[in-house]
Write a protein that holds these residues in place. Structure first.
Motif, mmCIF file in Angstrom:
data_model
loop_
_atom_site.group_PDB
_atom_site.id
_atom_site.type_symbol
_atom_site.label_atom_id
_atom_site.label_comp_id
_atom_site.label_asym_id
_atom_site.label_seq_id
_atom_site.Cartn_x
_atom_site.Cartn_y
_atom_site.Cartn_z
ATOM 1 N N TYR A 360 0.795 -1.228 0.000
ATOM 2 C CA TYR A 360 0.000 0.000 0.000
ATOM 3 C C TYR A 360 0.828 1.279 0.000
ATOM 4 O O TYR A 360 0.435 2.280 -0.608
ATOM 5 C CB TYR A 360 -0.968 -0.007 1.177
ATOM 6 N N LEU A 361 1.965 1.297 0.672
ATOM 7 C CA LEU A 361 2.782 2.513 0.687
ATOM 8 C C LEU A 361 3.205 2.932 -0.716
ATOM 9 O O LEU A 361 3.081 4.125 -1.072
ATOM 10 C CB LEU A 361 4.000 2.330 1.598
ATOM 11 N N PRO A 362 3.687 2.040 -1.580
ATOM 12 C CA PRO A 362 4.018 2.450 -2.962
ATOM 13 C C PRO A 362 2.801 3.021 -3.705
ATOM 14 O O PRO A 362 2.938 3.974 -4.478
ATOM 15 C CB PRO A 362 4.498 1.144 -3.617
ATOM 16 N N MET A 363 1.616 2.480 -3.455
ATOM 17 C CA MET A 363 0.401 2.991 -4.092
ATOM 18 C C MET A 363 0.082 4.397 -3.592
ATOM 19 O O MET A 363 -0.311 5.289 -4.368
ATOM 20 C CB MET A 363 -0.763 2.043 -3.815
ATOM 21 N N LEU A 364 0.256 4.605 -2.293
ATOM 22 C CA LEU A 364 -0.025 5.917 -1.711
ATOM 23 C C LEU A 364 0.980 6.969 -2.178
ATOM 24 O O LEU A 364 0.645 8.166 -2.285
ATOM 25 C CB LEU A 364 -0.014 5.818 -0.186
ATOM 26 N N LYS A 365 2.193 6.548 -2.444
ATOM 27 C CA LYS A 365 3.197 7.486 -2.962
ATOM 28 C C LYS A 365 2.806 7.970 -4.352
ATOM 29 O O LYS A 365 3.014 9.134 -4.708
ATOM 30 C CB LYS A 365 4.572 6.814 -3.003
ATOM 31 N N ARG A 366 2.233 7.057 -5.138
ATOM 32 C CA ARG A 366 1.822 7.434 -6.484
ATOM 33 C C ARG A 366 0.531 8.245 -6.473
ATOM 34 O O ARG A 366 0.346 9.157 -7.280
ATOM 35 C CB ARG A 366 1.633 6.175 -7.345
ATOM 36 N N ASN A 367 -0.347 7.897 -5.543
ATOM 37 C CA ASN A 367 -1.644 8.562 -5.477
ATOM 38 C C ASN A 367 -2.154 8.504 -4.042
ATOM 39 O O ASN A 367 -2.592 7.458 -3.572
ATOM 40 C CB ASN A 367 -2.637 7.874 -6.413
ATOM 41 N N PRO A 368 -2.110 9.629 -3.307
ATOM 42 C CA PRO A 368 -2.521 9.644 -1.900
ATOM 43 C C PRO A 368 -3.961 9.200 -1.687
ATOM 44 O O PRO A 368 -4.323 8.791 -0.586
ATOM 45 C CB PRO A 368 -2.340 11.116 -1.499
ATOM 46 N N ASN A 369 -4.777 9.247 -2.726
ATOM 47 C CA ASN A 369 -6.171 8.849 -2.583
ATOM 48 C C ASN A 369 -6.431 7.396 -2.990
ATOM 49 O O ASN A 369 -7.585 6.967 -3.055
ATOM 50 C CB ASN A 369 -7.060 9.778 -3.422
ATOM 51 N N VAL A 371 -6.713 3.360 -2.755
ATOM 52 C CA VAL A 371 -7.355 2.489 -1.746
ATOM 53 C C VAL A 371 -8.069 3.328 -0.680
ATOM 54 O O VAL A 371 -7.810 3.209 0.522
ATOM 55 C CB VAL A 371 -6.336 1.521 -1.101
ATOM 56 N N SER A 372 -8.988 4.156 -1.163
ATOM 57 C CA SER A 372 -9.666 5.107 -0.285
ATOM 58 C C SER A 372 -10.521 4.440 0.788
ATOM 59 O O SER A 372 -10.910 5.079 1.771
ATOM 60 C CB SER A 372 -10.545 6.047 -1.121
ATOM 61 N N TYR A 373 -10.830 3.148 0.596
ATOM 62 C CA TYR A 373 -11.635 2.433 1.596
ATOM 63 C C TYR A 373 -10.823 2.060 2.837
ATOM 64 O O TYR A 373 -11.362 1.570 3.821
ATOM 65 C CB TYR A 373 -12.252 1.173 0.977
ATOM 66 N N LEU A 374 -9.529 2.317 2.785
ATOM 67 C CA LEU A 374 -8.673 2.044 3.933
ATOM 68 C C LEU A 374 -8.414 3.327 4.713
ATOM 69 O O LEU A 374 -8.240 4.405 4.121
ATOM 70 C CB LEU A 374 -7.345 1.446 3.474
ATOM 71 N N LYS A 375 -8.366 3.221 6.046
ATOM 72 C CA LYS A 375 -8.122 4.376 6.895
ATOM 73 C C LYS A 375 -6.692 4.356 7.426
ATOM 74 O O LYS A 375 -6.171 3.299 7.780
ATOM 75 C CB LYS A 375 -9.096 4.396 8.077
ATOM 76 N N LEU A 376 -6.089 5.543 7.474
ATOM 77 C CA LEU A 376 -4.774 5.692 8.089
ATOM 78 C C LEU A 376 -4.976 6.160 9.524
ATOM 79 O O LEU A 376 -5.716 7.127 9.776
ATOM 80 C CB LEU A 376 -3.938 6.718 7.328
ATOM 81 N N VAL A 377 -4.324 5.489 10.465
ATOM 82 C CA VAL A 377 -4.496 5.805 11.881
ATOM 83 C C VAL A 377 -3.120 6.066 12.490
ATOM 84 O O VAL A 377 -2.178 5.286 12.290
ATOM 85 C CB VAL A 377 -5.191 4.644 12.624
#
Length: 537
Positions: A360-369, A371-377
């Protein structure tokens, strides 16, 4: 070897002291013989702490070389067991049977008898350990075999043996499960097949279906007959009986039972008996690793069979398909046993850190939005606004967030998970990816075990503690809230890996070595001298 011990004991059993002409009391010849025997025992046993302590406590008295009926019984029982070790898929040469037999027969002096005495004890302890709990430490063969074999205390084994009928005790050493008995029976049958030349010519075809005819169909017919799936027949066409035989073979080999002999089915039909025999002997070693009480009720997950079962009093009372870990270094499901304590209905998915940082981190680096169904805590339990985070600054080492997925039908864990807390973070659970259960090979997960019928599995578990398990479960499910339900009785869970096992009717089943673990075990066994010959010398 008759009377070998008398060479020593006709002197050694005479006690007393001799008075020299000088008046000095000295050890008699008999006492000197005894002393030489004890010194040899002490010397030989000193290399093994358990043996050394055992002989020290019993005053270095003989166990095997004692000249009495019980000595004969002990020697005979052990030598028979060592000679027949190959019946358990163990190498006779590992126990130096020929050398040990010769050593006993050639022992002429007290020292030689003392050395033979310890050699017998050493052979006994090695054999007892091997046949009780396996030749190897499981994790030494593959890192994902987390199982701890139930190794018994060496001194306790020897002491219990001395207090028991020798032959009867040795028979209690190997597993007594129906699986182990079935494996031994199949081993003997396969060795006979190999002695007779095997199952005949292989089937030279890519695909055969009902209505086909020709040489390949005849070869398939003959192969099915020798394999035991088809009655003797002169048919030259792929008829209804042959189709039924193919289906029976497919069911026994974990294949899609469509009655068509496709490439996968033909490949399994063409496997030689030698390969099946390897699977049998590896399964016997694995069965020894689990030679302990498994629980009156327990859950059994066979990774190669892609199934999860509930076992009550040795009978399967529930069975469902499963999806297991993908055949990748960080995804293969491990083998171990633990205890199921509770289930969680409407679970939150706390994404394992390895998945969070690697996927997931590589995906978030490319696009912060993404896997929007997942929450960052964050570390304070607060949900983080992704728009305020620069993900490019993070690596797998310093990523500061937990990632969670709220309960719901899209949750990666589905609507229920079954927990047996363990350091490998492995559990059984539901999944929204139902399509995978229709596949023949079901190795797709990150390591956890996905169940095809998780609700029915839950009902079966709850049936022992509530009157209406379905209503009980559904009531909590409909709230949509995460709910933990403790099991009144903890249930052992055994995640195993068997490419050969018998079904409820005693018929042997075979599966493919999906992770290549059996190949590693067989290599280790072969290096120890295990052979495919009926007699291993």
């Amino acid at each position: 070897m008759v009377g070998f011990a008398r060479k020593f004991y006709r002197y050694a059993m005479v006690s007393g002291l001799a008075v020299l002409s000088t008046g000095v009391i000295a050890a008699s010849p008999a006492q000197a013989q005894v002393t030489a025997f004890k010194q040899a025992v002490a010397e030989a046993a000193s290399r093994d702490d358990a043996l050394s302590a055992f002989y020290r406590e019993n005053g270095f008295q003989p166990v095997w070389t004692v000249d009495s009926p019980i000595g004969v019984e002990r020697r005979s029982a052990l030598l028979r067991a060592l000679r027949d070790a190959d019946q358990h898929g163990l190498p006779v040469k590992r126990y130096n049977f020929d050398a040990l037999y010769a050593q006993l027969g050639d022992a002429d002096t007290p020292r030689e008898l003392g050395l033979a005495e310890v050699a017998m004890s050493d052979a006994f302890l090695t054999y007892a350990k091997d046949v009780q709990s396996g030749m190897f430490k499981p994790s030494s063969l593959d890192n994902d075999i987390k199982r701890k074999a139930p190794v018994r205390d060496r001194r306790e084994n020897l002491e219990t043996f001395l207090d028991s009928d020798p032959s009867a005790f040795i028979k209690t050493l190997p597993p007594t499960t129906s699986q182990y008995v079935g494996l031994m029976k199949e081993k003997k049958r396969l060795e006979h097949v190999i002695d007779l030349g095997g199952w005949g010519p292989t089937v030279q075809a890519k695909k055969l279906k009902p209505g086909d005819s020709g040489k390949a169909v005849v070869a398939l017919r003959n192969r099915l007959i020798t394999l035991g799936y088809l009655e003797r027949s002169a048919a030259i066409t792929f008829d209804t009986e042959m189709q039924k035989a193919v289906q029976a073979f497919q069911l026994a080999n974990g294949l899609e039972a469509d009655g068509v002999a496709g490439s996968g089915t033909i490949a399994e039909i063409n496997r030689p008996p030698q390969e099946r025999l390897k699977s049998i002997m590896v399964a016997m070693e694995r069965e020894r690793w689990l030679n302990k009480e498994r629980g009156e009720r327990h859950v059994l997950v066979n990774l190669t069979d892609f199934t999860a079962r509930i076992i009550d009093h040795d009978a399967v009372t529930f069975e469902t398909r499963s999806v297991v870990g993908k055949n990748q270094s960080d995804r293969r499901s491990p083998e171990f046993s633990d205890v199921m304590e509770h289930m969680v209905i409407n679970p939150t998915w706390n994404v394992p850190r390895s998945i969070a940082t690697k996927e997931y981190l590589p995906m978030l680096k490319r696009n912060p939005n993404a896997v929007s169904y997942l929450k960052l805590v964050n570390s304070r339990g607060q949900v983080v606004n992704r728009g305020n985070v620069n993900f490019s600054q993070f690596t797998a080492r310093n990523f500061p967030f937990d990632i969670k997925q709220a309960p719901g039908s899209r949750n990666a864990l589905g609507l229920v998970k079954f927990m047996f807390p363990n350091k490998y973070n492995i559990y059984l659970h539901d999944t929204p990816a139902k399509n995978l259960f229709s596949r023949e090979v079901r190795a797709y997960s990150h390591g956890c075990i996905r169940l095809h019928q998780p609700f029915d599995f839950a009902y079966a578990l709850l049936a022992r503690q509530v009157d209406n398990p379905k209503e009980y479960f559904q009531t909590r499910l409909k709230t949509g809230r995460e709910t933990t339900v403790d099991l009144i009785q903890d249930i052992p869970v055994h995640i195993i890996y068997r490419t050969a096992f018998s079904d409820a009717k005693g018929h042997m089943n075979y599966r493919r070595d999906i992770y290549g673990r059996d190949a590693k075990i067989w290599k280790a066994m072969a290096n120890e001298g295990v052979a495919l010959d009926a007699v291993q010398g």
